[in-house]
Design an enzyme around this catalytic site. Sequence first.
Site, short mmCIF file in Angstrom:
data_model
loop_
_atom_site.label_atom_id
_atom_site.label_comp_id
_atom_site.label_asym_id
_atom_site.label_seq_id
_atom_site.Cartn_x
_atom_site.Cartn_y
_atom_site.Cartn_z
N SER A 177 -18.21 -5.03 6.51
CA SER A 177 -18.39 -4.01 7.53
C SER A 177 -17.07 -3.87 8.29
O SER A 177 -16.60 -4.83 8.91
CB SER A 177 -19.53 -4.38 8.49
OG SER A 177 -19.68 -3.42 9.50
N ASN A 178 -16.46 -2.69 8.21
CA ASN A 178 -15.13 -2.46 8.78
C ASN A 178 -15.22 -1.44 9.91
O ASN A 178 -15.61 -0.29 9.69
CB ASN A 178 -14.18 -1.95 7.69
CG ASN A 178 -12.73 -1.96 8.15
OD1 ASN A 178 -12.43 -2.08 9.33
ND2 ASN A 178 -11.82 -1.84 7.19
N GLY B 206 -11.93 -6.15 11.87
CA GLY B 206 -11.43 -5.41 13.02
C GLY B 206 -10.14 -4.67 12.68
O GLY B 206 -9.68 -4.66 11.54
N ASP C 263 -22.21 -24.03 4.37
CA ASP C 263 -21.86 -24.93 5.46
C ASP C 263 -20.57 -24.46 6.13
O ASP C 263 -19.83 -23.63 5.58
CB ASP C 263 -21.69 -26.36 4.94
CG ASP C 263 -23.01 -26.94 4.46
OD1 ASP C 263 -24.06 -26.51 4.97
OD2 ASP C 263 -22.98 -27.80 3.56
N HIS D 69 -26.42 -20.56 7.46
CA HIS D 69 -26.20 -22.01 7.43
C HIS D 69 -27.11 -22.70 6.42
O HIS D 69 -26.85 -23.86 6.06
CB HIS D 69 -26.42 -22.61 8.82
CG HIS D 69 -25.48 -23.74 9.12
ND1 HIS D 69 -25.14 -24.70 8.20
CD2 HIS D 69 -24.77 -24.04 10.25
CE1 HIS D 69 -24.30 -25.56 8.74
NE2 HIS D 69 -24.05 -25.18 9.98
N ARG E 33 0.85 -1.21 0.00
CA ARG E 33 0.00 0.00 0.00
C ARG E 33 0.88 1.25 0.00
O ARG E 33 0.60 2.23 -0.71
CB ARG E 33 -0.93 -0.02 1.21
CG ARG E 33 -1.68 1.28 1.46
CD ARG E 33 -2.62 1.16 2.64
NE ARG E 33 -3.24 2.43 2.95
CZ ARG E 33 -2.86 3.25 3.93
NH1 ARG E 33 -1.82 2.92 4.70
NH2 ARG E 33 -3.49 4.38 4.14
N SER F 263 -6.49 2.68 0.54
CA SER F 263 -6.68 2.34 1.95
C SER F 263 -6.60 0.82 2.10
O SER F 263 -6.67 0.06 1.12
CB SER F 263 -8.03 2.85 2.46
OG SER F 263 -9.08 2.18 1.80
#
Length: 697
Positions: free
Chosen positions: A616-617, A641, A674, A670, A510, A525
Amino acid sequence: VLVRGGRVERRAVKRDVLVRGGHWKVRESVLNSGCSGATAQRALKHTQAHRKAAGAKRYTNRNMLRWVARLRHGVGAPRSGLGSGPGLSTRSVSGTCRLRSYHAGVRPVCCATAMGAGRPGFLLSSQIASRYQGRRLYSLPPHQKVVLPALSPTMQLGTIARWEKKEGDKINEGDLIAEVETDKATVGFELLEECYLAKILVAEGTRDVAIGAVICITVDSADHIPAFKDYTLEMASASAAPTPAAAPPPPPPAAPPQAPGSSYPPHMKVLLPALSPTMTMGTVQRWEKKVGEKLSEGDLLAEIETDKATIGFEVQEEGYLAKIMVSEGTRDVPLGAPLCIIVERESDIQAFADYVETGVAEIKTPPPAPAPVAAAPPSVQMSTPAPAPAAPAGTKKGRVFSSPLAKKLAAEKGIDLAQVAGSGPDGRVTRKDIESFVPPKVAPTPVAAAPAPGAPPSPAVAAVPTGTFTDVPISNIRRVIAQRLMQSKQTIPHYYLSIDVNMDQVLELRKELNEEVKAENIKLSVNDFIIKASALACLKVPEANSSWMDTVIRQNHVVDISVAVSTANGLITPIVFNSHIKGLASISRDVTSLATRARDGKLQPHEFQGGTFTISNLGMFGIKNFSAIINPPQACILAVGGSEKRLLPADNERGFDVASMMSVTLSCDHRVVDGAVGAQWLAEFRKLLEKPVTMLL
């Protein structure tokens, strides 16, 4: 009707069968028709003797006798007026009059004299009923019809899960008579008065019972219970239905206000369109044009808040804005409601000054915010006594309905029932209300000190919120987010897989690439690398790039990554289309543009509806790991995270290395993915990030 004699009798004894309190009784009366009195006397004695022989027995509908007199006619003509029935015939009769008795099978057949074709005849009870259907033949004892109440604010239908009382049982005040399953939970249904359960009209397990439907009958006395043995739900519905004649005539509609002249000039009504597939209502946030302004094709007319975002509403034709029918800030405007009126000529604007739309539901406009009131100068009089504290606003007046257990708990805890808001039927206070009751706090009255003489005035201070809480109105976006999240958690079987990824090579690459594209004003980013790696992993494991469609599982051949963006109105997920074939620079430009327009409420519907995989960050907020909720109909969402330095074992002199490790958690449906498939996707994702040059292959 009983007739005796060898000739056509003109007097008879009438036997009326009545019902009083559920018992059959007989009443006799002599009909004056002009025949001899001897025959009538013999008939009356026969009836009295029959009653005396019966003794204390009651006349029920199974032991009443039907008496049919066959009369001698002057000519042998066929008799008219006899209907079909057990033991009856319609053949021609001549000769002397004979008496024949017929036993009723289920209920007594009432016979009455019928005048037809100039001859006396008889009508059966079915024929009489058809002529006198509106006549009430008997009445039931006093009773109460118990209807299904609304046990939750959103309840429309209910299911009778179990009856706690049986027919004939006594019900005390506050007793639980049934358990009703609502759209939220199974709630106990109590009665507020003492009574007896006479009849259960809705059986256990009956589903989709409408609010207001009669479910049972109660009486005040146990002696009245047998009268409702054969009572049915249809009888309750028929008695509750009002007669059409009793309905008052509707008032004549008021004439709509008219503009000068016989009709309005040519105009066009602009209706609220569906700006998203799931939109049912909208909120007019702001009008970009004012009344009287000229409109050109493509001009922004207003900003409409939908269930997804705030979208600009453009004008399709040229003209002049003559009338705004929905003011700014109006919430829950239904689709198809008229928003404004556009005319072709500027001279026609004045004709719509007093225009009022008719035939549509009234749209309530929120009251304007109160104007700020200038603070009054502090009073110098210090001897004025402080006003007494007002009584709590939630105190009730009059009788307070509560269950016996709630009264007992309130007495033990010293709680005034008048201050408790009841959640039971008709505001009844229950045990749960007493246990969750919090006494209201009395805000202290601030005492302002008098300013010293000659002191400069103090600057204005922001108003401090009063009370113990503030109610924030729910926006359309927040309401839809709540519905979708509830639907996801209640209907999708979630499971979660977590893994740690070494981000050292991504951070180095980066840094190098940002130096290369610095002149193009592009800054890559870490999230751009994550989007690219997720898209390529979805190509290698297509099961994770699938959607549950109720009847089929749809595997998508393109990867459209939805990126969660936090806005002031709530969470929204704009889409980076075809992420699997785009480069890092293109992904970076798309994410920056989409996030900016999402926070400004400028996204178009196609830019946030759809997607095959979501990311989702929360790493930029210092979150190490978390579990995200799946966005249906997608099958997976990746929760990212932050990175942190960790010590890792290594074959060097120190025996360890320091690496930047990032934790990610994959939430899977599910039904579609799986556990082994989800683990395979995470392995491919980690491989791409730990060796980012493989993304070029």
